[in-house]
Enzyme design. Structure first.
Site, short mmCIF file in Angstrom:
data_model
loop_
_atom_site.label_atom_id
_atom_site.label_comp_id
_atom_site.label_asym_id
_atom_site.label_seq_id
_atom_site.Cartn_x
_atom_site.Cartn_y
_atom_site.Cartn_z
N ARG A 170 0.84 -1.31 -0.07
CA ARG A 170 0.03 0.15 -0.01
C ARG A 170 1.13 1.18 0.41
NH1 ARG A 170 -2.74 -3.46 3.33
NH2 ARG A 170 -5.03 -4.24 2.04
N LYS A 218 3.98 22.34 -14.19
CA LYS A 218 3.02 21.71 -13.72
C LYS A 218 3.20 21.07 -12.19
CE LYS A 218 2.23 16.95 -14.11
NZ LYS A 218 1.60 15.57 -15.47
N HIS A 228 3.17 9.36 -27.70
CA HIS A 228 2.80 9.96 -27.14
C HIS A 228 1.91 11.67 -27.52
CE1 HIS A 228 0.14 11.41 -23.71
NE2 HIS A 228 0.58 12.15 -23.30
N HIS A 239 -5.73 16.04 -24.83
CA HIS A 239 -5.30 14.10 -23.98
C HIS A 239 -6.53 14.14 -24.77
CE1 HIS A 239 -1.45 16.10 -22.30
NE2 HIS A 239 -0.78 14.98 -22.22
N HIS A 287 -5.49 10.67 -26.27
CA HIS A 287 -5.45 9.07 -25.84
C HIS A 287 -6.20 7.86 -26.78
CE1 HIS A 287 -3.99 10.16 -21.34
NE2 HIS A 287 -3.05 10.05 -22.19
N GLU A 321 -7.15 15.99 -9.66
CA GLU A 321 -7.63 16.91 -10.77
C GLU A 321 -9.03 16.90 -10.38
OE1 GLU A 321 -6.96 14.85 -15.26
OE2 GLU A 321 -7.88 13.25 -13.53
N LYS A 346 1.06 10.77 -10.63
CA LYS A 346 -0.22 10.08 -11.69
C LYS A 346 0.82 8.86 -11.86
CE LYS A 346 -3.49 12.61 -13.70
NZ LYS A 346 -4.08 13.09 -15.26
N ASN A 385 -4.91 18.53 -19.04
CA ASN A 385 -5.60 17.28 -19.88
C ASN A 385 -5.60 17.65 -21.87
OD1 ASN A 385 -5.44 14.98 -19.09
ND2 ASN A 385 -6.86 15.97 -17.33
N ARG A 422 -6.64 20.78 -12.02
CA ARG A 422 -5.66 19.62 -12.60
C ARG A 422 -5.93 19.63 -14.40
NH1 ARG A 422 -2.27 15.50 -9.70
NH2 ARG A 422 -0.42 14.21 -12.21
N GLU A 450 4.18 18.19 -25.21
CA GLU A 450 3.79 18.87 -23.59
C GLU A 450 4.02 19.46 -23.55
OE1 GLU A 450 1.53 17.25 -21.72
OE2 GLU A 450 1.42 14.47 -22.42
#
Length: 360
Positions: free
Chosen positions: A121, A227, A264, A248, A252, A237, A143, A245, A241, A185
């Protein structure tokens, strides 16, 4: 290997950490672990085997260091690879006071972060991105995730690293196409919040994309700084945040449709032009701003079009995207440069019209 004074960019929030940027800053890795760490697993891509072996040599006087080579790129982000790493951790008796290092591009740091978040964990994580994409995006922000047959990053966790060490010397051997793909990016950061980035690229794209120049380092630091500010305010998010995206949602979908054979950055480049066209069609973004997207991305050799005839496949992939809310699609669009906003639930006809504008 060059060594200079590193830039330290603080990521604020409930679990703050630093991003160390510079040349020859891999020497900072040892100091990134908290006291009590005994074992370190370095997760690395195949092409970094020699670098990883050198890191192990440097660290093994103080730590028990294991190396785990994982597939390159998105092939690393599979549950089978995560399971392989869990097995190594279990057989080596890694405890909660031990650490994992993600050493590679964005896919490697995504995978290493996910494994660190899930083993017991949560064990200590230090990210060492070695690609431009990893430095300005994937390794910063906490992330983590892996892909499934249904889509990209659908299984994951928000998990802050202990530190991020971004050594610009690791970019020297990066293939030019990979470096330029990472600039998608950087361009994103420019359009949503940092116009200085766009100005540098428009002034002299060759200088701005040369890893040895001060301009290149400035663009990396601006992108990481943006960032850091955003994720420090909105780690999970739930609000701000989401601006990260930009480009994206469609990006994606393209990656999924292309079975991750597209870089990407290439997919996000097309996604940004799509988002710009959405903004234009809703009346918020000028023709000049849309043209600016195309000219900057094309100057980097990045694609700005996508084949027509694949709309239904892309739409289905977008509807499975984790950024959707129920059946409602959400897109980040621009009112102007550095003025991002959320477009919620646009009509399918509007989305199709924007897609027609990027069709080839």
């Amino acid at each position: 290997m060059n060594t200079d004074t590193p830039t330290v960019i603080a990521v604020p929030g409930t679990e703050p950490y630093d991003v160390i940027v510079g040349r020859g800053v891999l020497s900072n890795l040892r100091a990134s672990f908290t006291p009590g760490v005994r074992k370190v697993l370095i997760v690395h891509a195949p092409q970094l085997a020699d670098w990883a072996a050198s890191l192990r040599t440097e660290l093994r006087d103080e730590f028990e260091v294991l190396l785990a080579e994982v597939p390159d790129g998105e092939a690393a982000k599979r549950v089978e690879v995560a399971s392989f790493l869990w097995q190594i951790l279990g057989q080596a008796d890694f405890t909660r006071t031990d650490a994992i290092v993600g050493f590679g591009g964005g896919a490697t740091t995504d995978l290493a972060g996910f494994v660190a978040a899930t083993w017991l964990r949560g064990v200590q994580l230090v990210q060492v991105p070695t690609t431009l994409l990893g430095m300005v995006d994937a390794a910063v922000g906490g992330k983590t995730g892996i892909n499934t047959a249904e889509g990209k990053n659908l299984v994951g966790a928000f998990y802050a690293p202990r530190a991020v060490v971004a050594d610009l010397d690791t970019l020297v051997s990066l293939p030019r196409n990979d470096l330029l793909a990472g600039f998608a990016e950087v361009v994103k950061a420019g359009f949503i919040a940092e116009p200085e980035i766009l100005a540098h690229l428009e002034a002299d794209v060759a200088v701005a994309t040369d890893p040895g120049t001060p301009q290149f380092r400035r663009l990396v630091e601006l992108s990481i700084g943006l960032k850091a500010r955003v994720v420090g305010e909105d780690f999970r998010e739930s609000g701000l945040r989401e601006i990260l995206n930009y480009g994206h949602t469609l990006g994606h979908a393209i990656e999924h449709t292309e079975r991750y054979q597209w870089r990407h950055g290439a997919a996000v480049a097309v996604g940004m032009v799509f988002a710009a066209e959405l903004g234009r069609l809703t009346g918020s973004l000028s023709d000049a701003a849309v043209d600016r997207h195309r000219s900057i991305l094309e100057s980097l050799g990045l694609p700005t079009t996508y084949p027509v005839g694949r709309w239904n496949t892309l739409l289905a992939a977008m509807q499975r995207d984790k950024k959707a809310r129920g059946s409602m699609l959400r897109f980040i669009v621009l009112d102007d440069v550095a003025k991002p906003t959320v477009l919620q639930g646009p009509e399918t006809s509007l989305l199709f019209a924007a897609y027609q504008e990027i069709g080839s």
